[in-house]
Design an enzyme around this catalytic site. Structure first.
Site, short mmCIF file in Angstrom:
data_model
loop_
_atom_site.label_atom_id
_atom_site.label_comp_id
_atom_site.label_asym_id
_atom_site.label_seq_id
_atom_site.Cartn_x
_atom_site.Cartn_y
_atom_site.Cartn_z
N GLN A 49 -31.17 -5.68 15.65
CA GLN A 49 -30.02 -6.57 15.84
C GLN A 49 -30.43 -7.98 15.39
O GLN A 49 -31.39 -8.54 15.91
CB GLN A 49 -29.63 -6.59 17.31
CG GLN A 49 -28.42 -7.45 17.64
CD GLN A 49 -28.28 -7.62 19.15
OE1 GLN A 49 -28.95 -8.45 19.76
NE2 GLN A 49 -27.40 -6.83 19.75
N TYR A 130 -23.31 -16.96 21.20
CA TYR A 130 -24.28 -17.39 20.19
C TYR A 130 -23.52 -17.86 18.94
O TYR A 130 -22.31 -17.99 18.96
CB TYR A 130 -25.27 -16.27 19.90
CG TYR A 130 -26.07 -15.87 21.13
CD1 TYR A 130 -26.86 -16.80 21.80
CD2 TYR A 130 -26.00 -14.59 21.65
CE1 TYR A 130 -27.58 -16.46 22.94
CE2 TYR A 130 -26.72 -14.23 22.80
CZ TYR A 130 -27.50 -15.18 23.43
OH TYR A 130 -28.19 -14.84 24.56
N GLY A 271 -29.37 -0.24 28.89
CA GLY A 271 -30.42 -1.24 28.87
C GLY A 271 -31.21 -1.30 30.17
O GLY A 271 -32.32 -0.77 30.27
#
Length: 280
Positions: A49, A130, A271
Site C-alpha cells: 500500500q 492523509y 488487522g
C-alpha cells in the site's frame, strides 16, 4: 494476501520517522528480500500500500502521542488546503500544480519499484485524512480551482495519481484503492458519496475498493460496532459495480465467511485480530 501498509513514495510523505518508504535503491532491495522470502515460504500473494501522509505527517510513533507533532525535527507538510489536522499539528501548505506533478512522478516511481521488488498487488491509500484523502473530503478541500468544489473536482488529483500508477503497474497485476466511505462528521463525505467515488475509480481501472471510514477530521464521531464498515463495502459493491474489500471489527472467521457468502464484499481484511493472535 498479506498487505504491507502505508509505505511512502517520498521521505516527507511518511507519517512518522518509523514509517517505511520506497523511494531509493536500498529500500527496494530490502523489500525484495522480504518478498522473495515470502514467496519461497508461502503460496499467498503479498501486496504493498502506497500513500502520502499529507496533513497528518511528521508525527510521533504510534505508541507515543499518536497524530501529534514530533517534539523536534519536524518536516514541512503538504495537503489539498492549508488546514491543520489538529490544534497542535503544523499547518500544511496547499499543493501547487508543480507539487502535484512532482508527487505523481514519485508515486509512479514507487509503483515501478514495487513491481521490481516482486509485489503481487498494489494499493493506493486515499483514506483517513492523509494527502489524497485530504483532496476527496469537502471538510479538508477548500480549493477553488479544478481540484476542488464538486466531488468530481475533489477526486481529480487522486484519480490522476491512480491513473499514472495504473499505467506504470503491470496490467496483469491488480490495483486497489483504500477510501474513507464516511467522514462521520457534519458536512463531510457520506455513503452516497462513497458509491460515486467507487464508480470514478472503477472507470479509471481500479480492481478493488478497500472500504474503510473516518479519521479524516478530529471532529469525526464514528458509530463503532461489529463489522460496522461492511455496509459501506456492500453498497459500493452493489451500486458502483466494483469488487470491494470489507475491513473493520471483523473479528472471527464466521463473520468473514458470512460477508463473502452473502455477497457483501469480495475480500475481508483482518488487522488487529492477527496482531492479537498470529494463528487467527
Amino acid at each position: 494476501l498479506v498487505m504491507v501498509e502505508m509505505t511512502s513514495p517520498t521521505p516527507e510523505g511518511r507519517i512518522t520517522p518509523g514509517c517505511p518508504g520506497l523511494y531509493n535503491d536500498a529500500q527496494q532491495a530490502a523489500f525484495q528480500r522480504i518478498v522473495d522470502f515470502f514467496h519461497q515460504q508461502s503460496d499467498a500473494a503479498i501486496g504493498l500500500q502506497l500513500g502520502h501522509s499529507g496533513p497528518k505527517g511528521s508525527t510521533q510513533l504510534g505508541w507515543q502521542q499518536i497524530d501529534e507533532p514530533l517534539p523536534e525535527g519536524n518536516w514541512p507538510l503538504l495537503a489539498a488546503s492549508a488546514i491543520a489536522y489538529g490544534p497542535h499539528n503544523q499547518q500544511p501548505r496547499a499543493m501547487t500544480r508543480a507539487d502535484m506533478q512532482a508527487l505523481t512522478a514519485a508515486f509512479v516511481s514507487a509503483a515501478r519499484r514495487a513491481d521490481a521488488a516482486g509485489f503481487d498487488w498494489l494499493e493506493l491509500h486515499c483514506a483517513h485524512g492523509y494527502l489524497l484523502s485530504s483532496f476527496i473530503s469537502p471538510l479538508t478541500n477548500l480549493r477553488d480551482d479544478e481540484f476542488g468544489g464538486t466531488l468530481e473536482g475533489r477526486c481529480r488529483y487522486p484519480l490522476e495519481v491512480f491513473g499514472a500508477m495504473r499505467a506504470a503497474w503491470p496490467a496483469h497485476k491488480p490495483m486497489s484503492v483504500r477510501i474513507s466511505a464516511h467522514d462521520w462528521a457534519p458536512g463531510g463525505l457520506t455513503p452516497d458519496d462513497a458509491v460515486r467515488i467507487g464508480a470514478l475509480f472503477r472507470a479509471a481501472g481500479c480492481d478493488v475498493i478497500d472500504v474503510s471510514s473516518g479519521q479524516t477530521t478530529r471532529q469525526a464521531r464514528p458509530v463503532y460496532g461489529r463489522m460496522y464498515q461492511t455496509p459501506f463495502a456492500d453498497r459500493i459493491r452493489q451500486e458502483a459495480g466494483i469488487a470491494t474489500m470489507a475491513v473493520g471489527a471483523i473479528t472471527d472467521g464466521d463473520q468473514a465467511n458470512r460477508i463473502i457468502a452473502a455477497g457483501r464484499a469480495d475480500l475481508c481484511a483482518v488487522g488487529r485480530p492477527h496482531l492479537a493472535d498470529p494463528a487467527w
